[in-house]
Structures are given as structure tokens and as C-alpha cells.
Design a protein around this motif. Structure first.
Motif, short mmCIF file in Angstrom:
data_model
loop_
_atom_site.label_atom_id
_atom_site.label_comp_id
_atom_site.label_asym_id
_atom_site.label_seq_id
_atom_site.Cartn_x
_atom_site.Cartn_y
_atom_site.Cartn_z
N ALA A 141 0.82 -1.21 0.00
CA ALA A 141 0.00 0.00 0.00
C ALA A 141 0.86 1.27 0.00
CB ALA A 141 -0.94 0.00 1.20
N VAL A 142 2.03 1.20 0.64
CA VAL A 142 2.93 2.36 0.64
C VAL A 142 3.44 2.62 -0.76
CG1 VAL A 142 5.17 3.21 1.45
CG2 VAL A 142 3.61 2.07 3.05
N ARG A 143 3.83 1.56 -1.43
CA ARG A 143 4.34 1.71 -2.80
C ARG A 143 3.21 2.18 -3.74
NH1 ARG A 143 6.16 -3.53 -1.35
NH2 ARG A 143 5.05 -4.52 -3.09
N GLN A 144 2.03 1.63 -3.54
CA GLN A 144 0.90 2.05 -4.37
C GLN A 144 0.53 3.51 -4.12
OE1 GLN A 144 -2.00 -0.94 -3.18
NE2 GLN A 144 -1.75 -2.03 -5.13
N ALA A 145 0.62 3.94 -2.88
CA ALA A 145 0.30 5.33 -2.56
C ALA A 145 1.29 6.29 -3.24
CB ALA A 145 0.30 5.54 -1.05
N ALA A 184 -4.77 8.07 -2.47
CA ALA A 184 -3.59 7.56 -1.76
C ALA A 184 -3.88 7.39 -0.27
CB ALA A 184 -2.41 8.51 -1.98
N LYS A 185 -4.59 8.35 0.30
CA LYS A 185 -4.95 8.27 1.72
C LYS A 185 -5.82 7.05 2.00
CE LYS A 185 -7.08 10.96 5.42
NZ LYS A 185 -7.76 12.26 5.78
N ALA A 213 -4.97 -0.29 4.54
CA ALA A 213 -3.88 -1.19 4.92
C ALA A 213 -3.40 -0.94 6.35
CB ALA A 213 -2.71 -1.03 3.94
N ASN A 214 -4.09 -0.04 7.06
CA ASN A 214 -3.74 0.30 8.45
C ASN A 214 -2.31 0.82 8.58
OD1 ASN A 214 -6.29 -0.52 9.57
ND2 ASN A 214 -5.61 -2.66 9.35
#
Length: 534
Positions: free
Chosen positions: A304-308, A357-358, A364-365
Motif C-alpha cells: 500500500a505504501v508503494r501504491q500510494a 492515496a490516503k 492497509a492500516n
């Protein structure tokens, strides 16, 4: 090889010459008649990278540009692009219907620059050596699909592949397949330092100070036999610490030509200020820039970090603010001009959006702001790199979802650190080994990849890459390649940023400048000659 549908535009049809002047002396002639080429590429030997010019280790555009002038390969890319043609070989081709058995016959009378004959056994030795050393640079991955190399007599070499690979002739045209003399290159260890011996169009000597190359001198090899036709007797490649110093040298006439890496400011100045003495030529390029992720590292292991990050980064703004018209936003690892390209990242993420992104991070917590360090190299891709990473930092931090810092490191330290997994996020560029979509996916995603990445997708590695390589018709291969790009957009082990153009600036008495670089940024010094000022 029966590649029928990979159609790349001929370079000559896409050249966009732009006259520009910077004043300087009227004559750039050199007392020894050599043509002098400037570069900001730095060639250094270190404990971590002791063999920058060994084909079993070298895997960057600068080093390959030295090796291409000196080591001969069985195949070579033709002058204007397209499918490889025989070079050290007289003929090559697949001899089975499954693209798994590739046979080459050497030209008659081939010799190394010292006079010893080049034989099929030398070819086998050279290929087997690269595979046995298996250097951590990742270059041996280009030859990983070879099962065995067989020789028949003095001139025939047969490659038995593990799986079908329609791109194999392209791989035999890269410096990793350069033919070396067994007496000069140990079978089990790298050749440290800067010596190179081969059968290519030039012999070479390097002037070194404190383990750093100051200049490389190429002298025409009288023993060379191949399909190239060197138009000069001597070329000198001089390294400069920065693009400004290189530009001043061109203005003064100390050098005749400069190319990678010119700064965005220089290119804009030469484009806007027409005059008499210096020509700027823009040529099509396949260079890409991207962020890589150590998917095992804290901060980057969460998808999720990479996707954001993929959702937030504004590629158009990044390219325009740092590089102007010299770069275009890229939404896939595969450049837009290559058969098989798909806008996979735009298809998935669309326009930049803080809200989207948020939502990804909340689902994903992931606690925000996410702290990350973006690492880049200070001296390998030109002065625009630092500005690029400042812009990336600004974009990500402006969202409130990230707390990003940036850190620059010299290439001789940066690249080993990246290979050792010391960076969670890092920036790299890619100048393709050959102009096929396979070379924009496999080096990043296959086993033994260029990044030493822990990311492994079994569908990509075991199904889609082999499936695409079975297709001699590259349009047919596009379906598999597009699936790969979609998976990459979802998992984000790498994040493509932009695709660049390439430029050459030369004094106006230098001929062949339009051929100095091919579309893969390969330097072709043999094309240069000195003529009459226009």
C-alpha cells in the motif's frame, strides 16, 4: 531469428538537428589528428567494484560504451537500428523450430588485436566465463538462459538454450558476450583495473589517476575484421566531473563532441541560442528513470505504501519542472515507442490524487506520515538527478501522507549499497541492452535480476516471460508483456517516472554526429570523422 514485427523507426528519419553556438575558438583540430569526445561518465576501480571494464562485471552504459569499441561480439546492432546482424560471426541463426538451438559460424581470419586467432573455443570460453563468475552486477543474467555452449571445429559455436528465446540474438550483441582471450582473462576471477584486450575495431589504453580514469584512448585496430567500418584512426574519450566543465571544453575547442550526460540547462541554452560553431542534435532515445524498492525493507515492504507513492507522484510535473521538453512522463517500464508498451500505471491510478492515496494507506492500516529516505546517485546521471529528487520529496511531503528525506551518494558507493539491499527506496536509470520490451521487464523481474530485488512473482517468471520469448513475432508477444506490466502496476516493485530524449553536441567540422548514438544510447565512435566546416 524470425523477428518479423519489431519495427523501430530508422534513426536517420527522426533526427532533429538544432544549430547552436557557444563561441569559442575557430578550430578544434588536434595535433595528433584524434577526435576528442567528452563525457561525464566516471570510470573508477574500488574494493567493491574492482573490474569496471571486465565484460563479466560491467553493466552500466558508460562502461559498455568503452567495451563496444574494443570487444567483438558475434552479433551487432545495425547502424540505423533493427534486428542484429553478424559481426564476429559470418552467419548466425536458429536451427530448430522452437528457438532453443542457435548456431553461429565465425568469419575467416579473425584475430585478437595482438595477432592470435579467434576461435570457436574462445567464444565458448568467454561465455562460460561470464556465467561461472556470475558477478553481483547482474550482467550474467543476460546469459542465464544458456544451458550449454558447444563447438564444432575452429569456427562453429552452438548455443543450447534452456527455454525458447527469440531475443537471444540481441543478447549476443551486448558486451557481456564480448569475445576475450583466455590468456588475458582468468576463467574464475575478474580482471581488475582498466586493461581491455579484444578483437574489436579499436585497441584501447586508459590514463588513470588515483584509480579513476582520466581519459580513454582508442586507436584503430589494424587486425579488425567485421561489419563495422571505422572512419577515424584515433578517438580520445575524456571524463569530466560535471557537465559545465565539459561544455566549456567544447566551447574552447578542447573537445570535439559531448554527449552523456549534458545538463538540462546546457541543452536548453544550445537549443535557444543558434550560431555557427556547434551543432546540437536530438535523437530518439529509450532511456528511462524509475524508483526501485527493496520489498523486504521496513517502509517499502508494504504494498500500500508503494501504491500510494504511485498514486501521488505527478510525472508530468516532475518531467517538465526538471527536464522541460527533454523528458516525457512514463507509465510503464516499457517505453512508449517499443512494441508491447502499455500505460499500465495510468490505467490503474489515473491522475495524481491525495484522497485515493490516503484511502489506500488507511485500508492497509498504515500510520501516516510514512517516513522514507529516497536515495539517488550524485554523479552518474547528470545534474538533473538532485533536482528530480527534490521535486519527488516536495510532491510526496505536500500530501501530508509522507515524511520524505533524500540522500545522494557517489555511484561507486551507491550501486554496491543498492545491490546489498541497504536502500529501501532508490532511483536508477535504464539504458536498454537491446531495443525490445523483454529488456525492460526481465532485467528487473526475472531471477538474478539487475536490481538484486527480493521481489519475485512466479506468474511473471515462470509463465509470462517465457511465453513472450517464445514469440518470434513481437506483436504476438505483446499480450504476455502487457500482463507483466499490469502486475507491476499493482505490486509496484519498481515505479517508472519518465522517458528521456538524448542529445549530442559537436563542433561543426565533425562528421557522422547523427550516428554517434543509437536509440539504446550506445556510443558508436567508429562513425565519427573530421570534415570541412559547414
Amino acid at each position: 531469428m524470425n523477428r518479423k514485427s519489431l519495427v523501430l523507426p530508422a534513426v536517420i528519419g527522426l533526427l532533429a538537428p538544432v544549430l547552436a553556438a557557444c563561441g569559442g575558438t575557430d578550430g578544434a583540430g588536434k595535433s595528433d589528428g584524434s577526435i576528442v569526445v567528452g563525457t561525464t561518465d566516471q570510470f573508477a576501480a574500488s574494493k567493491k567494484a574492482p573490474a569496471p571494464f571486465d565484460p563479466a562485471y560491467a553493466y552500466d552504459a558508460g562502461s559498455w560504451n568503452v567495451l563496444r569499441q574494443t570487444l567483438q561480439t558475434l552479433m551487432a546492432l545495425p547502424r540505423g537500428g533493427g534486428e542484429p546482424v553478424p559481426e564476429a560471426a559470418r552467419q548466425c541463426g536458429f536451427t530448430d523450430t522452437g528457438n532453443e538451438r542457435y548456431e553461429c559460424t565465425l568469419r575467416e581470419g579473425l584475430t585478437f588485436s595482438g595477432g592470435d586467432a579467434v576461435t570457436a573455443a574462445d567464444v565458448k570460453y568467454s561465455i562460460d566465463r561470464v556465467r561461472a563468475i556470475n558477478a553481483d552486477s547482474g550482467v550474467s543474467g543476460l546469459l542465464a538462459n544458456i544451458d550449454t555452449v558447444e563447438t564444432q571445429g575452429e569456427s562453429k559455436v552452438i548455443f543450447h538454450l534452456k527455454t525458447a528465446d527469440a531475443t537471444f540474438p540481441f543478447k549476443l550483441a551486448t558486451p557481456v558476450a564480448g569475445i576475450v582471450h583466455p590468456a588475458d582473462y582468468s576463467k574464475s576471477k575478474l580482471r581488475e583495473g582498466f586493461d581491455i584486450d579484444g578483437s574489436g575495431p579499436y585497441k584501447v589504453s586508459a590514463q588513470v589517476k588515483d584509480d579513476v580514469v582520466v581519459k580513454v584512448v582508442f586507436t584503430k585496430n589494424a587486425n579488425y575484421k567485421g561489419q563495422l567500418n571505422p572512419k577515424n584512426g584515433k578517438v580520445e574519450l575524456r571524463s569530466y566531473l560535471d557537465a559545465d566543465d565539459m561544455g566549456v571544453a567544447l566551447e574552447k575547442g578542447d573537445i570535439d563532441l559531448m554527449t552523456r550526460t549534458m545538463s538540462p540547462t546546457q541543452i536548453q541554452k544550445l537549443s535557444d541560442d543558434p550560431g555557427k560553431n556547434i551543432n546540437l542534435i536530438e535523437t530518439p532515445g529509450l532511456e528511462i528513470r524509475y524508483l526501485g524498492f527493496n520489498t523486504d525493507a521496513p517502509g517499502a515492504r508494504t504494498k500500500a505504501v508503494r501504491q500510494a507513492m504511485a498514486q501521488l507522484i505527478n510525472r508530468g510535473e516532475l518531467a517538465s519542472k526538471v527536464y522541460g521538453t527533454q523528458a516525457e512522463p512514463l507509465y510503464s517500464l516499457v517505453p512508449a515507442t517499443i512494441t508491447g508498451h502499455a500505460n499500465s500505471f495510468f490505467n490503474k491510478y489515473g491522475d495524481p490524487s491525495v484522497d485515493k492515496a490516503k484511502q489506500m494507506l488507511e485500508q492497509a492500516n498504515v500510520t501516516t506520515p510514512v517516513k522514507l529516505t529516497l536515495n539517488y546517485t550524485t554523479d552518474h546521471y547528470g545534474e538533473g538527478t538532485e533536482k528530480e529528487f527534490e521535486q519527488l520529496k516536495k510532491q510526496l511531503n505536500a500530501s501530508g501522507l509522507f515524511d520524505v528525506t533524500i540522500k545522494g551518494t557517489k555511484w561507486t558507493e551507491f550501486r554496491p549499497n543498492e545491490l546489498e539491499g541497504k536502500y529501501a527506496v532508490y532511483g536508477l536509470g535504464w539504458f536498454p541492452d537491446f531495443p525490445d520490451a523483454d529488456n525492460f521487464v526481465a532485467p528487473f523481474l526475472d531471477k538474478g535480476n539487475f536490481l538484486a530485488s527480493p521481489y519475485a512473482n512466479s506468474t511473471i517468471r515462470n509463465e509470462l516471460i517465457p511465453e513472450s520469448r517464445r514469440q518470434a513475432d513481437r506483436l504476438t508477444a505483446s499480450k504476455s508483456l502487457e500482463k507483466i506490466q499490469s502486475i507491476v502496476a499493482d505490486d509496484v516493485p519498481v515505479l517508472p517516472l519518465w522517458q528521456g530524449k538524448q542529445y549530442v553536441a559537436a563542433r561543426d567540422d565533425i562528421q557522422g554526429v547523427e550516428w554517434a548514438l543509437d536509440s539504446s544510447s550506445n556510443l558508436q565512435l567508429w562513425e565519427l570523422s573530421r570534415g570541412v566546416k559547414g
